[in-house]
Design a protein around this motif. Structure first.
Motif, PDB file in Angstrom:
ATOM      1  N   ARG A 170     -13.764   0.404 -14.188  1.00  0.00           N
ATOM      2  CA  ARG A 170     -12.274   0.876 -14.085  1.00  0.00           C
ATOM      3  C   ARG A 170     -11.584  -0.310 -13.665  1.00  0.00           C
ATOM      4  NH1 ARG A 170     -12.877   5.737  -9.791  1.00  0.00           N
ATOM      5  NH2 ARG A 170     -10.672   5.821 -10.206  1.00  0.00           N
ATOM      6  N   PHE A 180      -7.205  -1.205 -12.082  1.00  0.00           N
ATOM      7  CA  PHE A 180      -6.320  -0.610 -11.241  1.00  0.00           C
ATOM      8  C   PHE A 180      -5.394  -1.817 -11.247  1.00  0.00           C
ATOM      9  CE2 PHE A 180     -10.168   1.157  -9.725  1.00  0.00           C
ATOM     10  CZ  PHE A 180      -9.809   2.366  -9.505  1.00  0.00           C
ATOM     11  N   ASN A 225      -2.044  -2.564  -9.351  1.00  0.00           N
ATOM     12  CA  ASN A 225      -1.207  -2.442  -7.929  1.00  0.00           C
ATOM     13  C   ASN A 225       0.096  -2.987  -7.914  1.00  0.00           C
ATOM     14  OD1 ASN A 225      -2.203  -5.196  -7.935  1.00  0.00           O
ATOM     15  ND2 ASN A 225      -3.059  -4.983  -5.718  1.00  0.00           N
ATOM     16  N   ALA A 275      -4.259   4.520  -2.823  1.00  0.00           N
ATOM     17  CA  ALA A 275      -3.960   5.540  -3.187  1.00  0.00           C
ATOM     18  C   ALA A 275      -4.746   5.702  -4.538  1.00  0.00           C
ATOM     19  CB  ALA A 275      -2.497   5.832  -3.383  1.00  0.00           C
ATOM     20  N   GLN A 276      -4.843   4.820  -5.469  1.00  0.00           N
ATOM     21  CA  GLN A 276      -5.479   5.147  -6.612  1.00  0.00           C
ATOM     22  C   GLN A 276      -6.932   5.335  -6.567  1.00  0.00           C
ATOM     23  OE1 GLN A 276      -3.594   2.374  -9.738  1.00  0.00           O
ATOM     24  NE2 GLN A 276      -2.900   1.222  -8.124  1.00  0.00           N
ATOM     25  N   LEU A 277      -7.508   4.671  -5.292  1.00  0.00           N
ATOM     26  CA  LEU A 277      -9.120   4.516  -5.121  1.00  0.00           C
ATOM     27  C   LEU A 277      -9.481   6.194  -4.841  1.00  0.00           C
ATOM     28  CD1 LEU A 277      -9.922   1.264  -3.459  1.00  0.00           C
ATOM     29  CD2 LEU A 277     -10.623   2.122  -5.806  1.00  0.00           C
ATOM     30  N   GLU A 278      -8.566   7.063  -4.283  1.00  0.00           N
ATOM     31  CA  GLU A 278      -9.000   8.327  -3.996  1.00  0.00           C
ATOM     32  C   GLU A 278      -9.842   8.651  -3.151  1.00  0.00           C
ATOM     33  OE1 GLU A 278      -8.744  10.012  -7.923  1.00  0.00           O
ATOM     34  OE2 GLU A 278      -6.630  10.502  -7.693  1.00  0.00           O
ATOM     35  N   GLY A 279     -10.067   7.677  -2.089  1.00  0.00           N
ATOM     36  CA  GLY A 279     -11.264   7.780  -1.133  1.00  0.00           C
ATOM     37  C   GLY A 279     -12.503   7.136  -1.589  1.00  0.00           C
ATOM     38  N   VAL A 280     -12.563   6.484  -2.767  1.00  0.00           N
ATOM     39  CA  VAL A 280     -13.764   5.510  -3.079  1.00  0.00           C
ATOM     40  C   VAL A 280     -13.693   4.485  -2.151  1.00  0.00           C
ATOM     41  CG1 VAL A 280     -14.912   4.311  -5.023  1.00  0.00           C
ATOM     42  CG2 VAL A 280     -13.931   6.444  -5.472  1.00  0.00           C
ATOM     43  N   GLN A 281     -14.894   4.094  -1.556  1.00  0.00           N
ATOM     44  CA  GLN A 281     -15.272   3.043  -0.563  1.00  0.00           C
ATOM     45  C   GLN A 281     -16.149   1.971  -1.280  1.00  0.00           C
ATOM     46  OE1 GLN A 281     -16.405   5.247   2.956  1.00  0.00           O
ATOM     47  NE2 GLN A 281     -14.678   4.378   4.028  1.00  0.00           N
TER      48      GLN A 281
END
Length: 336
Positions: free
Chosen positions: A209, A211, A213, A220-226
């Motif tokens: 994936r 992104f 920026n 915001a684009q990761l939507e909570g993925v850590q």
């Protein structure tokens, strides 16, 4: 012989120089291919704090041994070799614990001593690594860039189930993608950059994936993925604080690069998640490892190369590398 010399910051010339003679423990290499790195551009412009002038630049190079010093076996003449630019003393504390890349008297070929953007170059015999026939001449100078990824991943110890995030899809970021995917089998590799062309290259090199920026924050684009493993291959001062904020608890963060600008981060940002922070400079004897990866086909250096130039067009090649990151990745000089 013809050599690319930075006489002083801002002054690049293709000069005639006498052929170097190898010292007793050295070999002389007839260079055939050498690749441009961002640090070469930094030396040109006077932005490398370690460079000494005048300097023949170039630390990513390949060629054939054509002469040896008195203490070197003459049978090495004719060997095809990639040259490790890290020259260390072998006995200080860092050297004694396997970290010659931060030797107390470290010298780097192409930075502290003359390098490989030249028809001939000398190097310690132990730094000249024989290459198998399966690695073609035109890609052999790319062993060195992959040792940077080999070094940082040796600290980070990637696992297949890691969620890896790489900042920067330049040459260093792309080598890291290939090593994470091809060597360690990491199933999720995420890459962030501000140039769509570089993100397309990241995908071609194995990113799962990508992104951009440039307009929207990465968080915001990761939507909570850590991410559990983060490599900073872009080296902007703001990245470390953001990486710590985005990282999973117990994640590992690896830093590449030499920005002299301060960054702002609290101890709490690191210790509250018990993050592990690793830094990496150059490589610590990683050439045999990378040569093996190339021979096995675990990494594909050809995916990085966008341009070849003859040595006579060095100024054009360096300018393209510096000014056109949208269409240019690795630029390789051909000496013949």
């Amino acid at each position: 012989m013809k050599s690319v010399v930075i006489e002083q910051p801002g002054e690049l010339v293709l000069a005639e120089r006498p052929q170097p003679q190898p010292a007793p423990d050295e070999v002389r290499v007839r260079v055939t291919f050498a690749s441009i790195c961002g640090s070469d551009v930094h030396i040109w412009h006077g932005h490398n704090p370690f460079a000494q002038y005048p300097r023949v630049i170039g630390h990513e190079f390949f060629g054939v041994i054509d002469a040896v010093g008195a203490d070197v076996d003459a049978s090495r003449i004719g060997e095809r070799v990639a040259v490790d630019p890290v020259v260390s003393c072998g006995h200080c504390y860092p050297c004694s614990v396997g970290r010659p890349n931060v030797c107390k008297t470290l010298q780097v070929i192409g930075v502290h001593r003359d390098g490989g953007f030249s028809e001939y170059a000398v190097a310690p015999a132990q730094n000249a690594h024989r290459l198998p026939a399966t690695i073609p001449d035109k890609l052999a100078s790319l062993v060195e860039p992959f040792t940077i990824a080999a070094n940082i991943t040796a600290f980070l110890k990637p696992q297949a189930d890691d969620i890896a995030l790489i900042y920067g899809a330049g040459p260093m970021g792309l080598t890291a993608i290939q090593v994470l995917k091809g060597v360690y089998g990491v199933r999720q590799v995420l890459v962030v950059d501000r140039l769509p062309e570089r993100l397309a290259l990241a995908q071609e090199n194995g990113a799962d994936r990508v992104f951009n920026n440039s307009e929207f924050p990465l968080a915001a684009q990761l939507e909570g993925v850590q991410p559990t493993l983060i490599i900073d291959a872009a080296c902007h001062p703001a990245i470390l604080a953001e990486a710590a904020a985005l990282a999973s608890p117990a994640a590992r963060i690896g830093l590449l690069g030499f920005s002299g600008e301060p960054c702002s981060i609290t101890q709490q940002a690191l210790t509250s998640k018990e993050l592990s922070l690793f830094t990496s400079r150059l490589n610590s004897n990683r050439f045999p490892q990378v040569i093996d990866w190339m021979e096995q086909g675990l990494i594909q250096p050809e995916k990085l190369v966008t341009h070849y130039f003859p040595l006579a067009e060095i100024a054009r090649a360096m300018t393209l590398f510096e000014k056109d990151p949208r269409t240019c990745c690795k630029v390789i000089l051909q000496m013949d």
